[in-house]
Design an enzyme around this catalytic site. Structure first.
Site, PDB file in Angstrom:
ATOM      1  N   SER A   1      16.394  20.403 -16.480  1.00  0.00           N
ATOM      2  CA  SER A   1      15.250  21.279 -16.679  1.00  0.00           C
ATOM      3  C   SER A   1      15.676  22.490 -17.495  1.00  0.00           C
ATOM      4  CB  SER A   1      14.697  21.725 -15.327  1.00  0.00           C
ATOM      5  OG  SER A   1      13.830  22.824 -15.474  1.00  0.00           O
TER       6      SER A   1
ATOM      7  N   HIS B   1       0.827  -1.212   0.000  1.00  0.00           N
ATOM      8  CA  HIS B   1       0.000   0.000   0.000  1.00  0.00           C
ATOM      9  C   HIS B   1       0.864   1.267   0.000  1.00  0.00           C
ATOM     10  CE1 HIS B   1      -3.396  -2.645   1.000  1.00  0.00           C
ATOM     11  NE2 HIS B   1      -2.597  -3.175   1.905  1.00  0.00           N
TER      12      HIS B   1
ATOM     13  N   GLU C   1      10.220   7.617 -17.082  1.00  0.00           N
ATOM     14  CA  GLU C   1       8.970   8.341 -17.319  1.00  0.00           C
ATOM     15  C   GLU C   1       8.431   8.053 -18.717  1.00  0.00           C
ATOM     16  OE1 GLU C   1       9.523  12.187 -14.341  1.00  0.00           O
ATOM     17  OE2 GLU C   1       9.885  12.428 -16.489  1.00  0.00           O
TER      18      GLU C   1
END
Length: 464
Positions: free
Chosen positions: A281, A160, A294
């Site tokens: 970035s 979980h 990703e």
């Protein structure tokens, strides 16, 4: 027979296709992917025609040689079919006729584009499955190499997404080896149903010519032939099965990707990313982004979508062939391309893109209550019923949290106030390394079991 937007199909047609419809109808833009397989299948068909006496041996040889010349022209960039060819099959036949004359027009004897494209697609997919299986092995080896270096490195285990019990990092990585092994085996199973020849089924009903379907199937390495011509030209179960297997590969790659993304975050800090497999970035100079996992996580959706598309294409088709089936190729080709690209990228990432931080990992397993189950096991081993022990430990965790203490920080007196069965050895029993080592049941995270699992995995990969 040549076709183009300015020509009719046969004497049945009085006018040519509208130019826009010709473009809409054409598949050459994507089914050129099949050209090598179309040439191979056509060579086998030509040899079968000659063996069966449908064409002469000399004509068969002319066809085979002409098809091989087209192969070389294509590989050298000299043969580049355009929209006027409609599809790869007509493109090859047109060029063959240019090379060998009217003999080239005999190639399509006892064959339809329906069984031809089915054959090409199966030859293509069979080869791609073999290539993907090799990539899966490389991916598994990368996981194993990483696991062998981290047998005694500890990592928090989660359920979980909450801290559950500490694990050997190798055990965690080996879980993905197991998933990938199922992927490999699943592809092997799919390959059995890919490896059936529809060549000779004709348009839908077979042919009047005395062909030898088993001979052409043997030449192409097919294990057997379709026993029903209707089924042979209309079956795309094998493509759907592959898309399902490909989707599961992407599920597993995406799950690992998500973990790496979490591990690389400031909040987890379990891994660092190397420059060769990450980007920055455009506005925040401090950032290092996990682009590879990703993208893999995102590309999984493409493959899932192709599976859905194939199912929808097939669900309402009456027997036998329908033009809808032209739409299977882009879904199939892109699924193959996406899976292969993701496997390659993730293998490189594992080999040279990430570094685990053992000090941060040991810090993580020392700062939680993931050893609580071991306290209950400790009491159970001393004769306390497990459910009673479970409830006692729940109370201990509650009071420890309130006091801002970890279990290892409780004094022996505090332990014995909870239950007189506690002794000095409780501290060793709840030490993270011992917590991991003690789970030595078959398939568990205990170090002995992990070493055994590593050897089993290595042996399996060597045998495949």
């Amino acid at each position: 027979m040549e076709t183009s937007p300015t020509q009719t199909w046969s004497q049945r047609f009085e006018t040519a296709l509208h130019p826009a419809i010709a473009i809409f109808n054409a598949s050459i833009g994507f089914d050129i992917e099949l050209i090598e397989y179309d040439l191979t299948g056509s060579q086998a068909h030509a040899k079968m025609l000659a063996k069966s006496g449908i064409i002469s041996p000399e004509e068969g040889e002319q066809l085979v040689n002409g098809l091989e010349q087209i192969r070389q022209e294509y590989r050298q960039g000299q043969f580049q079919p355009g929209i006027e060819d409609e599809d790869v099959h007509f493109a090859v036949e047109r060029r063959l006729t240019q090379l060998v004359g009217d003999v080239g027009k005999k190639l399509h004897t006892a064959r339809s584009r329906n069984d031809q494209v089915g054959t090409d697609t199966r030859l293509y997919l069979r080869a791609q499955i073999e290539a993907i299986q090799q990539q899966l092995k490389a991916f598994q080896r990368a996981l194993l190499t990483l696991a062998e270096a981290h047998v005694e490195t500890l990592i928090p285990g989660y359920t979980h997404l909450q801290r559950a019990q500490p694990l050997s990092l190798a055990h965690h990585l080996l879980a993905y080896v197991e998933m990938s092994q199922r992927d490999w085996e699943r592809l092997s199973d799919v390959s059995r149903r890919v490896n059936i020849s529809p060549l000779g089924c004709g348009a839908l009903a077979g042919t009047t010519f005395p062909i030898d379907r088993h001979y052409s199937a043997d030449l192409l390495g097919f294990e057997r032939v379709y026993s029903n011509s209707l089924d042979g030209v209309s079956d795309r179960d094998f493509a759907i099965e592959f898309a399902c297997a490909a989707s599961l590969i992407m599920v597993h790659l995406s799950r690992l990707s998500e973990e790496i993304i979490l591990w690389a975050s400031e909040e987890f800090g379990f891994v660092t990313l190397n420059d060769s497999c990450s980007t920055g970035s455009s506005i925040m100079p401090q950032k290092k982004n996990p682009d590879v996992p990703e993208l893999v996580r995102g590309k999984a959706g493409r493959v899932f979508g192709h599976l859905q598309a194939l199912l929808v294409i097939m669900k309402g088709l009456p027997l036998a062939y329908n033009k809808d089936l032209q739409e299977d190729k882009e879904a199939l080709f892109d699924s193959v391309k996406t899976v292969k690209g993701c496997l390659e990228a993730m293998t490189i990432l594992l080999q040279e893109g990430i570094n685990f931080r053992p000090n941060r990992l040991i810090q993580a397993v020392n700062e939680d209550f993931s050893n609580a189950t071991d306290v209950a096991d400790y009491l159970a081993a001393k004769g306390v019923p497990f459910r009673e022990a479970y409830n006692l430990v729940g109370k201990v965790v509650k009071t420890s949290l309130a006091a801002g203490k970890l279990l290892r920080e409780l004094t022996l007196e505090e332990w014995q106030e909870i239950h007189p069965a506690f002794e000095e050895d409780i501290y060793e029993a709840i030490a993270p390394r011992q917590v991991v080592a003690a789970r030595n049941s078959f398939g568990g995270t205990g170090f002995e079991q992990v070493q055994r699992a590593l050897q089993v995995a290595r042996n399996l990969l060597d045998e495949q």
